[in-house]
Design a protein around this motif. Sequence first.
Motif, PDB file in Angstrom:
ATOM      1  N   GLU A   2      31.444  66.147  41.370  1.00 13.49           N
ATOM      2  CA  GLU A   2      31.853  66.629  42.713  1.00 13.49           C
ATOM      3  C   GLU A   2      33.004  67.396  42.851  1.00 13.49           C
ATOM      4  N   THR A   3      33.466  67.808  43.771  1.00 12.50           N
ATOM      5  CA  THR A   3      34.728  68.501  44.219  1.00 12.50           C
ATOM      6  C   THR A   3      35.796  67.185  44.641  1.00 12.50           C
ATOM      7  N   PRO A   4      37.066  67.355  44.367  1.00 12.07           N
ATOM      8  CA  PRO A   4      37.848  66.080  44.656  1.00 12.07           C
ATOM      9  C   PRO A   4      38.065  65.946  46.011  1.00 12.07           C
ATOM     10  N   LEU A   5      37.817  64.533  46.309  1.00 16.33           N
ATOM     11  CA  LEU A   5      38.322  64.002  47.676  1.00 16.33           C
ATOM     12  C   LEU A   5      39.600  64.367  48.004  1.00 16.33           C
ATOM     13  N   TYR A   6      40.418  64.135  47.250  1.00 13.63           N
ATOM     14  CA  TYR A   6      41.875  64.192  47.554  1.00 13.63           C
ATOM     15  C   TYR A   6      42.555  64.829  46.626  1.00 13.63           C
ATOM     16  N   ARG A   7      43.667  65.358  46.659  1.00 12.56           N
ATOM     17  CA  ARG A   7      44.531  66.059  45.758  1.00 12.56           C
ATOM     18  C   ARG A   7      46.064  65.464  46.040  1.00 12.56           C
ATOM     19  N   ILE A   8      46.784  64.663  44.823  1.00 13.29           N
ATOM     20  CA  ILE A   8      47.992  64.538  45.135  1.00 13.29           C
ATOM     21  C   ILE A   8      48.821  65.410  44.295  1.00 13.29           C
ATOM     22  N   GLU A   9      49.650  66.355  45.094  1.00 12.39           N
ATOM     23  CA  GLU A   9      50.373  67.392  44.346  1.00 12.39           C
ATOM     24  C   GLU A   9      51.814  67.138  44.317  1.00 12.39           C
ATOM     25  N   LYS A  10      52.548  67.598  43.128  1.00  6.42           N
ATOM     26  CA  LYS A  10      53.978  67.500  43.022  1.00  6.42           C
ATOM     27  C   LYS A  10      54.081  69.034  42.901  1.00  6.42           C
ATOM     28  N   CYS A  11      55.243  69.784  43.719  1.00  8.54           N
ATOM     29  CA  CYS A  11      55.633  71.048  43.776  1.00  8.54           C
ATOM     30  C   CYS A  11      56.952  71.065  43.959  1.00  8.54           C
ATOM     31  N   PRO A  12      57.930  71.385  42.743  1.00  4.22           N
ATOM     32  CA  PRO A  12      59.321  71.450  42.687  1.00  4.22           C
ATOM     33  C   PRO A  12      59.827  72.625  43.730  1.00  4.22           C
ATOM     34  N   LYS A  13      59.190  73.611  43.886  1.00  2.00           N
ATOM     35  CA  LYS A  13      59.615  74.677  44.781  1.00  2.00           C
ATOM     36  C   LYS A  13      59.932  74.251  46.204  1.00  2.00           C
ATOM     37  N   LEU A  14      58.895  73.212  46.688  1.00  2.24           N
ATOM     38  CA  LEU A  14      58.952  72.854  48.051  1.00  2.24           C
ATOM     39  C   LEU A  14      60.008  71.693  48.214  1.00  2.24           C
TER      40      LEU A  14
END
Length: 114
Positions: free
Chosen positions: A64-76
């Motif tokens: 399936e597609t992911p239920l959740y994504r935990i993202e780490k974005c240093p630009k923000l």
Amino acid sequence: MNAEAPIPFPQSSRIPEDVRFDRRELGLILRVYGRMVAAGEWRDYAIAAMRDLAVFAIFRRSAETPLYRIEKCPKLRSRQGLYAVVGTDGRVLRRGHDLDQVLKVLEKRLIGPV
């Protein structure tokens, strides 16, 4: 004897490293993931490291597609926060500078209504 000084490498040609989760961050994420697996809610995950983003995707089933994504974005980092939890539909469920606080949105889903 005339020794020439070495020529330094130009800084602009350096290849930037990919953004990754460190050991502490993965420990926090896997703690929540383990609880949800034990509860029977989640069954699979995937990790991606890119130049500007690291993603920990959580699946109910691997096809399936992911239920959740935990993202780490240093630009923000200086604006909204380094970490974000994103839902299936792409909405940001929670964003912040402290990963432990951001992950609490997932723990609330485990408790749910009784």
